[in-house]
Design a protein around this motif. Structure first.
Motif, mmCIF file in Angstrom:
data_model
loop_
_atom_site.group_PDB
_atom_site.id
_atom_site.type_symbol
_atom_site.label_atom_id
_atom_site.label_comp_id
_atom_site.label_asym_id
_atom_site.label_seq_id
_atom_site.Cartn_x
_atom_site.Cartn_y
_atom_site.Cartn_z
ATOM 1 N N UNK A 1 9.939 19.773 19.097
ATOM 2 C CA UNK A 1 9.267 20.188 17.869
ATOM 3 C C UNK A 1 9.921 21.454 17.337
ATOM 4 N N UNK A 2 10.300 21.411 16.050
ATOM 5 C CA UNK A 2 10.943 22.575 15.462
ATOM 6 C C UNK A 2 9.918 23.546 14.873
ATOM 7 N N UNK A 3 8.770 23.048 14.401
ATOM 8 C CA UNK A 3 7.756 23.920 13.816
ATOM 9 C C UNK A 3 7.015 24.669 14.910
ATOM 10 N N UNK A 4 6.618 25.905 14.589
ATOM 11 C CA UNK A 4 5.878 26.699 15.568
ATOM 12 C C UNK A 4 4.562 27.224 15.021
ATOM 13 N N UNK A 100 9.085 17.324 3.542
ATOM 14 C CA UNK A 100 8.589 15.988 3.890
ATOM 15 C C UNK A 100 7.095 15.950 3.613
ATOM 16 N N UNK A 101 6.610 14.765 3.215
ATOM 17 C CA UNK A 101 5.179 14.578 2.984
ATOM 18 C C UNK A 101 4.779 13.237 3.578
ATOM 19 N N UNK A 102 3.832 13.271 4.507
ATOM 20 C CA UNK A 102 3.353 12.067 5.169
ATOM 21 C C UNK A 102 1.848 11.925 4.975
ATOM 22 N N UNK A 103 1.341 10.693 5.164
ATOM 23 C CA UNK A 103 -0.097 10.426 5.100
ATOM 24 C C UNK A 103 -0.568 10.071 6.501
ATOM 25 N N UNK A 104 -1.723 10.609 6.882
ATOM 26 C CA UNK A 104 -2.168 10.560 8.280
ATOM 27 C C UNK A 104 -2.845 9.239 8.662
ATOM 28 N N UNK A 259 -3.523 8.780 19.523
ATOM 29 C CA UNK A 259 -2.773 8.427 18.315
ATOM 30 C C UNK A 259 -2.552 9.640 17.420
ATOM 31 N N UNK A 260 -3.522 10.563 17.379
ATOM 32 C CA UNK A 260 -3.359 11.778 16.574
ATOM 33 C C UNK A 260 -2.248 12.660 17.142
ATOM 34 N N UNK A 261 -2.242 12.801 18.455
ATOM 35 C CA UNK A 261 -1.230 13.634 19.099
ATOM 36 C C UNK A 261 0.170 13.069 18.833
ATOM 37 N N UNK A 262 0.306 11.746 18.990
ATOM 38 C CA UNK A 262 1.606 11.109 18.761
ATOM 39 C C UNK A 262 2.029 11.223 17.302
ATOM 40 N N UNK A 263 1.075 11.117 16.384
ATOM 41 C CA UNK A 263 1.392 11.246 14.959
ATOM 42 C C UNK A 263 1.903 12.648 14.641
ATOM 43 N N UNK A 269 8.756 16.227 14.616
ATOM 44 C CA UNK A 269 10.138 15.907 14.998
ATOM 45 C C UNK A 269 10.864 15.091 13.932
ATOM 46 N N UNK A 270 10.087 14.492 13.012
ATOM 47 C CA UNK A 270 10.682 13.645 11.981
ATOM 48 C C UNK A 270 11.084 12.287 12.480
ATOM 49 N N UNK A 271 10.499 11.849 13.591
ATOM 50 C CA UNK A 271 10.898 10.586 14.212
ATOM 51 C C UNK A 271 9.660 9.774 14.571
ATOM 52 N N UNK A 272 9.523 8.577 14.002
ATOM 53 C CA UNK A 272 8.381 7.725 14.325
ATOM 54 C C UNK A 272 7.901 6.964 13.101
ATOM 55 N N UNK A 273 6.995 5.998 13.287
ATOM 56 C CA UNK A 273 6.543 5.141 12.179
ATOM 57 C C UNK A 273 5.499 5.813 11.294
ATOM 58 N N UNK A 274 5.816 6.972 10.755
ATOM 59 C CA UNK A 274 4.886 7.707 9.904
ATOM 60 C C UNK A 274 4.713 7.013 8.560
ATOM 61 N N UNK A 275 3.549 7.178 7.976
ATOM 62 C CA UNK A 275 3.301 6.662 6.634
ATOM 63 C C UNK A 275 3.916 7.619 5.625
ATOM 64 N N UNK A 276 4.889 7.149 4.888
ATOM 65 C CA UNK A 276 5.580 7.981 3.908
ATOM 66 C C UNK A 276 4.722 8.143 2.654
ATOM 67 N N UNK A 277 5.148 9.031 1.775
ATOM 68 C CA UNK A 277 4.459 9.208 0.505
ATOM 69 C C UNK A 277 4.422 7.892 -0.267
#
Length: 302
Positions: A1-4, A100-104, A259-263, A269-277
């Protein structure tokens, strides 16, 4: 994880959960609540007090767009995760300046859903039935369900929005949608002004017959998807934690935060099946079409 450093805007039940999970993941978390109880009263105030890399918008659905605009105007340029659904009503969006913008839509990260996606990848379905129901009175212990954001149209409540996970994962697995019809509405059984039960019939690109059931009524809660392929019948039981193929069940361990933790880890990390904008807007498009189908009592085409 790059964000802190993270910020969570909105401290209802879901915002509180996001803040706790991010803290457990090792991030320094600051919170915003216009009602009080958070570290700050506004997004602008929070950003003026220190650097933030990752923002979660967990306000009422009807306030998502305002929060996003405030975030952009305050100069934030990092990663944003917006609680589902993206909006209360489908509307044109500005070009947000975020990295980046994702939907949860965290159900994409449920272990059973992960296994299902792998199992059916690239295979068209003949029929799909998705069912979700849970008594809304049991959602938030200690609170009157009629006083929550789920209970009013103005706040963005109703089953189509609260339970739009089903629409998201169906679009993800079988979309895009091509036409939709709808039945249901507000039964009065839970003393709500919003729709508390809906049934959709949807035609999708990779599944010609898709049935979707959404309700605030079921006791106990139920969340399942049943798929008929040419040579397999697959059932994903998300509450029971099983993927059942031709009657043989394989269990998948999952506790409430999995599932929340993995999301969050995927968003960071920018890696995974995230819901895009774009995918979040597609879910809103299907919500809007479903409401038009319900009101017109006719098919609505994409």
């Amino acid at each position: 994880m790059s964000a802190s450093r993270a910020m969570v805007a909105g401290l209802g039940s879901i915002g509180t959960r996001h803040a706790r999970i991010l803290t457990e993941l090792g991030l320094a978390v600051t919170t915003v609540s216009r009602r009080g109880g958070g570290d700050h009263r506004s997004i602008g105030e929070a950003l003026s007090r220190g650097q933030v890399d990752y923002v979660v918008i967990a306000t009422e659905t009807a306030r998502h767009i305002d929060a996003l605009r405030e975030l952009a105007q305050a100069g934030f340029r990092g990663t944003v995760l917006v609680e589902k659904p993206l909006l209360a009503r489908l509307e044109p969006l500005p070009n947000f300046p975020f990295a980046k913008l994702f939907v949860a839509y965290n159900l994409r990260f449920h272990p059973v859903m992960t296994a299902l996606a792998r199992r059916i990848e690239g295979r068209p379905a003949i029929t799909v039935s998705a069912y979700v129901g849970q008594d809304i009175r049991n959602w938030r212990p200690g609170r009157d369900h009629r006083d929550t954001a789920s209970s009013t149209v103005a706040a963005g409540g109703g089953v189509l929005r609260d339970l739009s996970h089903e629409l998201d994962y169906l679009l993800w697995l079988f979309g895009p949608w091509q036409r939709v019809a709808a039945l249901g509405g507000a039964s009065g059984a839970r003393d709500l002004e919003v729709d508390d039960h809906l049934a959709l019939l949807v035609e999708m690109e990779r599944a010609r017959v898709v049935q979707v059931h959404l309700d605030y009524l079921d006791r106990p809660g139920l969340r399942r998807i049943r798929i008929n392929l040419a040579d397999e019948t697959i059932e994903a039981d998300l509450v029971g934690g099983n993927l059942i193929v031709n009657g043989t069940a394989t269990p998948y361990t999952s506790e409430r935060d999995t599932s929340y933790r993995a999301m969050h880890q995927a968003a960071l990390s920018g890696d995974g099946p995230l819901c895009s904008l774009a995918e979040g807007v597609a879910a809103m498009d299907l919500i809007d079409a479903s409401e038009r189908a319900l009101n017109s009592k006719s098919w609505v085409f994409a």
